[in-house]
Motif scaffolding. Structure first.
Motif, PDB file in Angstrom:
ATOM      1  N   ASN A  61     -45.106  -8.502  48.843  1.00 16.25           N
ATOM      2  CA  ASN A  61     -46.169  -7.765  48.158  1.00 16.25           C
ATOM      3  C   ASN A  61     -47.372  -7.605  49.084  1.00 16.25           C
ATOM      4  OD1 ASN A  61     -44.860  -7.407  45.616  1.00 16.25           O
ATOM      5  ND2 ASN A  61     -45.187  -9.580  45.196  1.00 16.25           N
ATOM      6  N   ASP A  62     -47.152  -7.937  50.366  1.00 18.74           N
ATOM      7  CA  ASP A  62     -48.180  -7.820  51.403  1.00 18.74           C
ATOM      8  C   ASP A  62     -47.901  -6.544  52.198  1.00 18.74           C
ATOM      9  OD1 ASP A  62     -49.811  -7.962  53.604  1.00 18.74           O
ATOM     10  OD2 ASP A  62     -49.467 -10.096  53.969  1.00 18.74           O
ATOM     11  N   LEU A  63     -48.697  -5.506  51.960  1.00 24.83           N
ATOM     12  CA  LEU A  63     -48.446  -4.219  52.616  1.00 24.83           C
ATOM     13  C   LEU A  63     -48.661  -4.289  54.113  1.00 24.83           C
ATOM     14  CD1 LEU A  63     -49.865  -1.585  50.113  1.00 24.83           C
ATOM     15  CD2 LEU A  63     -47.559  -1.675  51.048  1.00 24.83           C
ATOM     16  N   GLY A  64     -49.612  -5.113  54.554  1.00 29.63           N
ATOM     17  CA  GLY A  64     -49.853  -5.248  55.989  1.00 29.63           C
ATOM     18  C   GLY A  64     -48.635  -5.811  56.689  1.00 29.63           C
ATOM     19  N   TRP A  65     -48.028  -6.815  56.087  1.00 30.81           N
ATOM     20  CA  TRP A  65     -46.815  -7.415  56.655  1.00 30.81           C
ATOM     21  C   TRP A  65     -45.677  -6.403  56.654  1.00 30.81           C
ATOM     22  CZ3 TRP A  65     -41.839  -8.651  55.074  1.00 30.81           C
ATOM     23  CH2 TRP A  65     -41.155  -9.613  55.825  1.00 30.81           C
ATOM     24  N   ALA A  66     -45.575  -5.627  55.582  1.00 32.27           N
ATOM     25  CA  ALA A  66     -44.510  -4.618  55.476  1.00 32.27           C
ATOM     26  C   ALA A  66     -44.671  -3.546  56.549  1.00 32.27           C
ATOM     27  CB  ALA A  66     -44.520  -3.985  54.090  1.00 32.27           C
ATOM     28  N   ARG A  67     -45.928  -3.153  56.840  1.00 31.79           N
ATOM     29  CA  ARG A  67     -46.155  -2.133  57.867  1.00 31.79           C
ATOM     30  C   ARG A  67     -45.748  -2.643  59.238  1.00 31.79           C
ATOM     31  NH1 ARG A  67     -51.300  -1.561  54.865  1.00 31.79           N
ATOM     32  NH2 ARG A  67     -51.123   0.280  53.510  1.00 31.79           N
ATOM     33  N   MET A  83     -41.195 -10.664  40.908  1.00 31.26           N
ATOM     34  CA  MET A  83     -42.386 -10.294  40.141  1.00 31.26           C
ATOM     35  C   MET A  83     -42.382  -8.785  39.965  1.00 31.26           C
ATOM     36  SD  MET A  83     -43.854 -13.221  39.616  1.00 31.26           S
ATOM     37  CE  MET A  83     -45.561 -12.895  39.203  1.00 31.26           C
ATOM     38  N   GLN A  84     -41.952  -8.303  38.820  1.00 33.14           N
ATOM     39  CA  GLN A  84     -41.673  -6.884  38.629  1.00 33.14           C
ATOM     40  C   GLN A  84     -42.933  -6.024  38.724  1.00 33.14           C
ATOM     41  OE1 GLN A  84     -39.375  -6.223  35.131  1.00 33.14           O
ATOM     42  NE2 GLN A  84     -38.819  -4.139  35.681  1.00 33.14           N
ATOM     43  N   GLU A  85     -44.037  -6.482  38.132  1.00 29.13           N
ATOM     44  CA  GLU A  85     -45.255  -5.671  38.117  1.00 29.13           C
ATOM     45  C   GLU A  85     -45.804  -5.478  39.529  1.00 29.13           C
ATOM     46  OE1 GLU A  85     -48.087  -7.259  35.418  1.00 29.13           O
ATOM     47  OE2 GLU A  85     -46.798  -7.059  33.656  1.00 29.13           O
ATOM     48  N   GLN A  86     -45.831  -6.572  40.330  1.00 29.20           N
ATOM     49  CA  GLN A  86     -46.329  -6.464  41.692  1.00 29.20           C
ATOM     50  C   GLN A  86     -45.399  -5.600  42.534  1.00 29.20           C
ATOM     51  OE1 GLN A  86     -47.052 -10.378  43.280  1.00 29.20           O
ATOM     52  NE2 GLN A  86     -48.121 -11.062  41.436  1.00 29.20           N
ATOM     53  N   THR A  87     -44.109  -5.734  42.313  1.00 30.39           N
ATOM     54  CA  THR A  87     -43.130  -4.952  43.077  1.00 30.39           C
ATOM     55  C   THR A  87     -43.323  -3.460  42.858  1.00 30.39           C
ATOM     56  OG1 THR A  87     -41.466  -6.700  43.097  1.00 30.39           O
ATOM     57  CG2 THR A  87     -40.666  -4.447  43.308  1.00 30.39           C
ATOM     58  N   SER A  88     -43.635  -3.072  41.632  1.00 31.18           N
ATOM     59  CA  SER A  88     -43.767  -1.656  41.297  1.00 31.18           C
ATOM     60  C   SER A  88     -44.843  -0.983  42.135  1.00 31.18           C
ATOM     61  CB  SER A  88     -44.076  -1.510  39.804  1.00 31.18           C
ATOM     62  OG  SER A  88     -44.191  -0.155  39.453  1.00 31.18           O
ATOM     63  N   SER A  89     -46.013  -1.612  42.248  1.00 33.64           N
ATOM     64  CA  SER A  89     -47.100  -1.001  43.018  1.00 33.64           C
ATOM     65  C   SER A  89     -46.789  -1.013  44.508  1.00 33.64           C
ATOM     66  CB  SER A  89     -48.414  -1.746  42.746  1.00 33.64           C
ATOM     67  OG  SER A  89     -48.289  -3.118  43.073  1.00 33.64           O
ATOM     68  N   THR A  90     -46.160  -2.102  45.000  1.00 33.75           N
ATOM     69  CA  THR A  90     -45.801  -2.170  46.425  1.00 33.75           C
ATOM     70  C   THR A  90     -44.758  -1.113  46.765  1.00 33.75           C
ATOM     71  OG1 THR A  90     -46.209  -4.551  46.396  1.00 33.75           O
ATOM     72  CG2 THR A  90     -44.963  -3.681  48.252  1.00 33.75           C
ATOM     73  N   LEU A  91     -43.767  -0.939  45.897  1.00 39.44           N
ATOM     74  CA  LEU A  91     -42.732   0.060  46.130  1.00 39.44           C
ATOM     75  C   LEU A  91     -43.326   1.456  46.230  1.00 39.44           C
ATOM     76  CD1 LEU A  91     -39.762   0.937  46.328  1.00 39.44           C
ATOM     77  CD2 LEU A  91     -39.664   0.920  43.831  1.00 39.44           C
ATOM     78  N   THR A  92     -44.290   1.751  45.399  1.00 42.97           N
ATOM     79  CA  THR A  92     -44.922   3.075  45.419  1.00 42.97           C
ATOM     80  C   THR A  92     -45.548   3.347  46.787  1.00 42.97           C
ATOM     81  OG1 THR A  92     -45.368   2.951  43.050  1.00 42.97           O
ATOM     82  CG2 THR A  92     -46.651   4.536  44.322  1.00 42.97           C
ATOM     83  N   ARG A  93     -46.252   2.332  47.352  1.00 46.24           N
ATOM     84  CA  ARG A  93     -46.887   2.528  48.656  1.00 46.24           C
ATOM     85  C   ARG A  93     -45.848   2.643  49.775  1.00 46.24           C
ATOM     86  NH1 ARG A  93     -52.257   1.269  48.972  1.00 46.24           N
ATOM     87  NH2 ARG A  93     -52.041   2.235  51.036  1.00 46.24           N
ATOM     88  N   ILE A  94     -44.780   1.870  49.674  1.00 51.16           N
ATOM     89  CA  ILE A  94     -43.725   1.946  50.697  1.00 51.16           C
ATOM     90  C   ILE A  94     -43.079   3.332  50.694  1.00 51.16           C
ATOM     91  CG2 ILE A  94     -41.390   1.120  51.232  1.00 51.16           C
ATOM     92  CD1 ILE A  94     -42.367  -1.686  50.510  1.00 51.16           C
ATOM     93  N   MET A  95     -42.898   3.885  49.496  1.00 52.35           N
ATOM     94  CA  MET A  95     -42.341   5.228  49.385  1.00 52.35           C
ATOM     95  C   MET A  95     -43.301   6.262  49.956  1.00 52.35           C
ATOM     96  SD  MET A  95     -40.841   4.784  45.511  1.00 52.35           S
ATOM     97  CE  MET A  95     -40.481   6.512  45.268  1.00 52.35           C
ATOM     98  N   GLU A  96     -44.572   6.131  49.616  1.00 52.82           N
ATOM     99  CA  GLU A  96     -45.567   7.102  50.082  1.00 52.82           C
ATOM    100  C   GLU A  96     -45.709   7.073  51.600  1.00 52.82           C
ATOM    101  OE1 GLU A  96     -49.031   5.948  47.971  1.00 52.82           O
ATOM    102  OE2 GLU A  96     -48.482   6.982  46.109  1.00 52.82           O
ATOM    103  N   GLU A  97     -45.685   5.877  52.193  1.00 48.23           N
ATOM    104  CA  GLU A  97     -45.894   5.743  53.633  1.00 48.23           C
ATOM    105  C   GLU A  97     -44.581   5.806  54.419  1.00 48.23           C
ATOM    106  OE1 GLU A  97     -48.398   2.459  54.723  1.00 48.23           O
ATOM    107  OE2 GLU A  97     -49.580   2.602  52.877  1.00 48.23           O
ATOM    108  N   LYS A  98     -43.453   5.903  53.688  1.00 49.19           N
ATOM    109  CA  LYS A  98     -42.128   5.983  54.317  1.00 49.19           C
ATOM    110  C   LYS A  98     -41.904   4.841  55.299  1.00 49.19           C
ATOM    111  CE  LYS A  98     -41.971  11.021  53.816  1.00 49.19           C
ATOM    112  NZ  LYS A  98     -41.828  12.324  54.504  1.00 49.19           N
ATOM    113  N   LEU A  99     -42.199   3.641  54.842  1.00 49.31           N
ATOM    114  CA  LEU A  99     -42.084   2.469  55.716  1.00 49.31           C
ATOM    115  C   LEU A  99     -40.637   2.069  55.954  1.00 49.31           C
ATOM    116  CD1 LEU A  99     -45.009   0.230  54.350  1.00 49.31           C
ATOM    117  CD2 LEU A  99     -45.019   1.803  56.305  1.00 49.31           C
ATOM    118  N   SER A 100     -39.779   2.284  54.958  1.00 47.56           N
ATOM    119  CA  SER A 100     -38.380   1.878  55.098  1.00 47.56           C
ATOM    120  C   SER A 100     -37.564   2.497  53.978  1.00 47.56           C
ATOM    121  CB  SER A 100     -38.266   0.350  55.032  1.00 47.56           C
ATOM    122  OG  SER A 100     -38.568  -0.106  53.725  1.00 47.56           O
ATOM    123  N   ARG A 101     -36.267   2.226  53.996  1.00 44.84           N
ATOM    124  CA  ARG A 101     -35.449   2.557  52.837  1.00 44.84           C
ATOM    125  C   ARG A 101     -35.767   1.563  51.732  1.00 44.84           C
ATOM    126  NH1 ARG A 101     -31.466   6.184  54.367  1.00 44.84           N
ATOM    127  NH2 ARG A 101     -30.985   6.257  56.607  1.00 44.84           N
TER     128      ARG A 101
END
Length: 680
Positions: free
Chosen positions: A488-494, A519-537
């Motif tokens: 759920n850490d976007l910096g780490w994901a980037r 943690m479903q609620e936290q995952t939902s917001s993180t997934l949205t950013r990953i999709m928007e930034e095209k970080l991964s599949r």
């Protein structure tokens, strides 16, 4: 069983003789129609006009049932309506008309007779009130009002007409209640009280009496409706209406008393039957059977010969369609998580082809169903998407069956799956986990089969992903490097995304997939950013939920089988580690090669540091493989020689380069080929 007295006073002596004559013409056919839907429609007509404004009932699936009932009974309903009109036009006595109606309906059971007559009455009642309500605003309604004599001045409601309408509506309500009670009695499994001959005979006699008076009252109501139409052009209105009002109230009082007696006896019968059904279930499941029909009949078919709905044909079917099959009872509340439902649907669709001996069927049992309008709507929505059998009318399930499910099978509201073998014997009370993990591979869904599957299982990508997406299965067959991560850490994901892209550009066939966290609620917001930034599949929202539900089932299954208590149970340790990973601030990464290769887990900064040192260990990939080179870079090799070894049967994976991780020191294990003579 004590029966309610008083039924002998419901018919005078000469009418008692009449009842005996009527019973002689009562010869119901074996084929019976589904009249419950028609009775519901009749009640809806009565209720719609008993309030000041019309309730807007939207079209629903029940309309299809009504259409089928009307197809089968419509002509008979029209015929009964004509007979009642003839009674009015010829001034034929109500008793004589009642006899004519009963003789015309001799091939139907009592509840169907009542339904047909009440439907005929509802037709007249509804036609009159539709014209009355809209004749002042609709030209067509005005013309019909003139045709029927319902002129505007005759529709001005007077006080005395209001009294008559109030009495009529009350009587209609009580007649419908009696019809429902008769219908409920007829579907009771009275074989459970067959030894109580006197009480059963008394109850049936009360049904006959109740049916006679409902039909006779319907004749009177039809007459009163016609009288109301004509009342506006009569000069001496009050003198004619007052006796009719008293007649309606007198019939309403009689019908109300009949209903109370009938209801009390019905409740007593129901309680007696429920006790015996519960005892029957306990005895059935304590024994061993060669055929599942007795078990399934007691569970589902006591009140309905066709209790199941076939999802393919949309037809009602009997429990005989499940004969000699393994049956999975999927028991759930109506507020089941959609992802949990979809998980079972996906896994159950992976049936083993061309193996009829391993055929099984799933039956959905919606527990805690109260037949309220909201619940009915939810039930209709869920049953539409299920490719299984389901209970056609959940409210028909015996309360003893639900009590047995809760008390003996320990259903507490969460979804569960009970597996019954070909004979109807319980082979597993916890088959949900087996289906969630392996689908049809777990056939015949016994505890021994569950243990056998775990004994053959390793901690692999195939176990984790299980064809959750066809593309992933293709990558595993190609022996690509699959990297699952959660954070759920976007910096780490980037940072992870950047380093994985560099690895891919260097020619390493790696696929990075975001699978969220527990943690479903936290995952939902993180997934949205990953999709928007095209970080991964990434897995979709639904598949992420399914991924974690399967992990929960894995933990539940292994704990139930006792693996969790073993100190060297690495699979349970890995599962627990992932399920608790939401407590970590950064993220985690699972790395595996191919479908059956071992999986390596890395945490947080350890992942980023290792990938940053690609230049130092990347050249070892060709010799050690990606996983082996990564392990070497982490310095996980033991400082002292490790003596752990394991002998595994030959498989394709033993020669295709897939690696195994040592359970003791976590290093990549070397492969050796051993030849063993097969002769004695």
């Amino acid at each position: 069983m004590q029966s309610q007295g008083g039924s002998e006073c419901l018919l005078p002596e000469h009418e008692d003789i009449l009842m005996k004559k009527i019973l002689q013409t009562h010869a119901p056919e074996e084929h019976q129609v589904d009249s419950a839907s028609l009775l519901d429609l009749t009640e809806r007509i009565f209720l719609n006009f008993a309030v000041s404004s019309v309730r807007k009932d939207c079209r629903s699936k029940e309309d299809a049932k009504i259409v089928n009932a009307v197809k089968e009974l419509g002509i008979t309903v029209h015929h009964m309506s004509c007979e009642m009109l003839q009674h009015i036009s010829t001034d034929r006595p109500p008793k004589a008309t009642t006899c004519v109606l009963l003789e015309s309906l001799e091939r139907h059971r009592w509840s169907t007779k009542l339904t047909i007559v009440l439907a005929a009455l509802a037709s007249s009642y509804g036609n009159y009130w539709l014209i009355a309500r809209f004749c002042l605003t609709n030209p067509l309604a005005l013309s019909l009002a003139a045709m029927k004599g319902q002129l505007r001045n005759s529709l001005k409601t007077t006080t005395i007409l209001n009294y008559r309408l109030k009495a009529l509506r009350y009587l209609l309500e009580k007649m419908v209640s009696v019809a429902k009670c008769v219908m409920a009695f007829e579907i009771l499994p009275t074989n459970y009280v067959s030894q109580d001959y006197e009480a059963l005979a008394m109850m049936k006699n009360q049904v006959h009496i109740a049916s006679y008076w409902v039909i006779r009252s319907s004749v009177e109501c039809a007459s009163q409706i016609t009288s109301t139409i004509a009342s506006g052009v009569e000069s001496n209105l009050q003198a004619k209406v007052t006796p009719q009002v008293w007649e309606l109230w007198s019939l309403a009082k009689k019908i109300s008393y009949i209903y109370e007696v009938l209801r009390n006896n019905f409740d007593a019968f129901s309680q007696q039957i429920e006790k015996k059904v519960h005892l029957r279930l306990v005895n059935l499941f304590a024994g061993v059977h060669d055929n599942n029909q007795d078990v399934l009949y007691t569970l589902f078919a006591q009140k309905d010969d066709f209790p199941l709905r076939d999802s393919c044909s949309q037809e009602k079917v009997g429990v005989n369609v499940l004969s000699n099959k393994v049956v999975m009872l999927f028991i759930s509340s109506l507020n089941i998580y959609p992802e949990k439902l979809l998980l079972v649907v996906q896994q159950s669709e992976k049936k083993i082809h061309n193996r009829p001996e391993e055929e099984y069927e799933i039956v959905w049992i919606p527990a805690m169903f109260s037949a309220q309008e909201v619940e009915r709507r939810v039930y209709d929505q869920v049953v539409d998407i299920l490719p299984w059998y389901s209970i056609t009318e959940p409210s028909n399930l015996s309360s003893s069956v639900m009590k047995f499910i809760k008390e003996v099978w320990h259903f507490q509201g969460d979804s569960m799956m009970v597996a019954l073998d070909h004979g109807g014997n319980v082979s597993s009370l916890d088959a949900f986990d087996m289906v969630a993990i392996w689908g049809s591979k777990a056939y015949p869904f016994t505890t021994s089969k569950e243990r056998e599957l775990w004994e053959e299982q390793r901690w692999t990508m195939e176990l984790l992903l299980d064809s959750i997406d066809p593309l992933f299965s293709y990558w595993m067959e190609e022996r690509r490097i699959i990297c699952l991560y959660g954070t759920n850490d976007l910096g780490w994901a980037r940072e992870l995304s950047k380093k994985m892209k560099a690895l891919s550009e260097a020619g390493v066939p790696v696929e990075l997939i975001y699978v969220g966290s527990n943690m479903q609620e936290q995952t939902s917001s993180t997934l949205t950013r990953i999709m928007e930034e095209k970080l991964s599949r990434y897995l979709s929202h639904v598949n992420i939920r399914i991924f974690w539900l399967r992990l929960q089932s894995m933990r539940s299954s292994r704990q139930r089988l006792g693996y969790a208590s073993e100190s060297d149970d690495s699979i349970t340790q890995e599962i627990d580690s992932l399920l608790s990973s939401d407590t970590r601030s950064s993220g985690w990464l699972l790395v595996g090669e191919g479908a059956s290769g071992e999986v390596l887990k890395l945490w947080g900064n350890q992942v980023l540091e290792s990938l940053s040192n690609l230049h130092a260990w990347g050249q070892k990939i060709r010799r050690l493989g990606f996983l082996g080179a990564l392990l070497k870079s982490l310095g996980t090799s033991a400082t002292e020689p490790c003596d752990y070894s394991v002998v595994t049967p030959f498989s394709e994976s033993s020669i295709n380069g897939e690696s195994s991780v040592c359970k003791k020191c976590k290093s990549i294990m070397e492969k050796h080929i051993m030849y063993q003579c097969g002769t004695c």
